[in-house]
Design an enzyme around this catalytic site. Sequence first.
Site, PDB file in Angstrom:
ATOM      1  N   CYS A 149      -2.563   8.550   3.703  1.00 23.07           N
ATOM      2  CA  CYS A 149      -2.380   8.048   2.341  1.00 23.07           C
ATOM      3  C   CYS A 149      -3.438   8.589   1.391  1.00 23.07           C
ATOM      4  O   CYS A 149      -3.163   8.816   0.215  1.00 23.07           O
ATOM      5  CB  CYS A 149      -2.424   6.521   2.336  1.00 23.07           C
ATOM      6  SG  CYS A 149      -1.182   5.743   3.374  1.00 23.07           S
ATOM      7  N   GLU A 154       0.883  -1.174   0.000  1.00 20.15           N
ATOM      8  CA  GLU A 154       0.000   0.000   0.000  1.00 20.15           C
ATOM      9  C   GLU A 154       0.909   1.208   0.000  1.00 20.15           C
ATOM     10  O   GLU A 154       1.629   1.460   0.962  1.00 20.15           O
ATOM     11  CB  GLU A 154      -0.920  -0.019   1.219  1.00 20.15           C
ATOM     12  CG  GLU A 154      -2.115   0.917   1.078  1.00 20.15           C
ATOM     13  CD  GLU A 154      -1.773   2.371   1.331  1.00 20.15           C
ATOM     14  OE1 GLU A 154      -1.680   3.141   0.338  1.00 20.15           O
ATOM     15  OE2 GLU A 154      -1.582   2.744   2.488  1.00 20.15           O
TER      16      GLU A 154
END
Length: 489
Positions: free
Chosen positions: A273, A239
């Site tokens: 993120c 990720e």
Amino acid sequence: MTHCINGQWLAGEGETVIKTDPVSGEVLWQGRGASAAQVAAACEAARGAFPAWARQPFAERQAIVEKFAALLDTNRVELSEAIARETGKPRWETQTEVQAMINKVAISLRAWHVRCPEQVEGESSVRHRPHGVMAVFGPYNFPGHLPNGHIVPALLAGNCVLFKPSELTPLTAEIAMRLWNHAGLPQGVLHLLQGGRETGQALVQQPQVDGILFTGSAATGYQLHRQLAGQPEKMLALEMGGNNALIVEDPDDIDAAVHIAIQSAFISAGQRCTCARRLLVRRGAAGDAFLARLAAVAATIRVGRWNDEPQPFMGSVISPQAAEKIYAEWQARIDAGGNVLLPMCWPERSSALLTPGIIDVTEVRDLPDEEIFGPLLQVMRYDDFTHAIQLANDTRYGLACGLISPQREKFDRLLVEARAGIVNWNKPLTGAASTAPFGGVGASGNHRPSAWYAADYCAWPMASLASADLSLPDTLSPGLDFSVNKEAE
């Protein structure tokens, strides 16, 4: 003692690690990273503990994980304060993070039974088996919650885990590890390996490791992918963030739209993120009015230390070094011809406190397609919705995309045309749910989403055909004859 290897707390033998308060510079934690020999010892111990842990009834593994959740609840004040001191995030944010860690246990249990149930249909069955020894690389922005999102489902599946936290948040990891030990994990099932690049490299190179679960930058993720080239037997879940776009299309409530934009861009000092890095606003008077209101409200955002009262909305970034890089990116966009809508300020060079910055980069040529992990919002003006979608997709990343608009049909179109793993409508980009998959496409990951889908990369499916009766079929395949020499027998 720095590391927990095979149930024992040990001093490190590797490089020196010193963690300081991002604002005051006070030393919060210091030690030495795990050496290659210590990493190897942890891997060997995890491999030895794996067979018994994998065979332990699921209910027993569940009980230990649920005990960990109860200990998180009991120790939430200590843990949330440690996260705040290490990251610079205000208390209200870190308290929310600890609650997310607690919630993750029940969610992971539900996800396991939905994603990896044992299925039997006639003579066919499917069950799921753990990989073995999994290495978890934790990020600094959510040092409790994000590693927890890998560790909990990995343990539930029956894996042993080697946890290498960010060297910028060692204290949070140490507290969490002690809670796991108190929860009753058998010796060797979970190991804590503190350290920086050298420790991480040693862990990746260990042949005993069956999988790597990583959350962090695209640069590091690509490096891990290259290092594991030619090793398809190893699970790799990446990720890697994004250059996320938030589209503003004629909102009917400007203040509500501004609130979503601020929550998307500046919560956690822009260190999530899914934070909005690019704000796409239609050209014209309505877009001008929205941007003026956004700049005015963002200028009033309270920025301060983690323990300031009244509490700030935004704390510091992770370190003065990170602040320097973010501020350099801000200056580079000014030098390239960007139009400043709200100036970013860095009041003290020894501190990691930055104020939010908003800059119109519509006319900037050759804008780098990179994730700037901080409170810097880049505005781009578009002509029509088709143009907006083109701009949103004009990135090598593909994590998050959002729309602020009263028009449902625009969102329906975005759901079809957006190239992103998370697509929101009239909600902050930072509003992800653990009951849904979390991940993206392109440079944002390798198609191994976490959160609800974490169970998928923590176990592999085993399909079986089985019969208790051993007998010849009533009808044989052409060309087979079992009557030969039958009478002689």
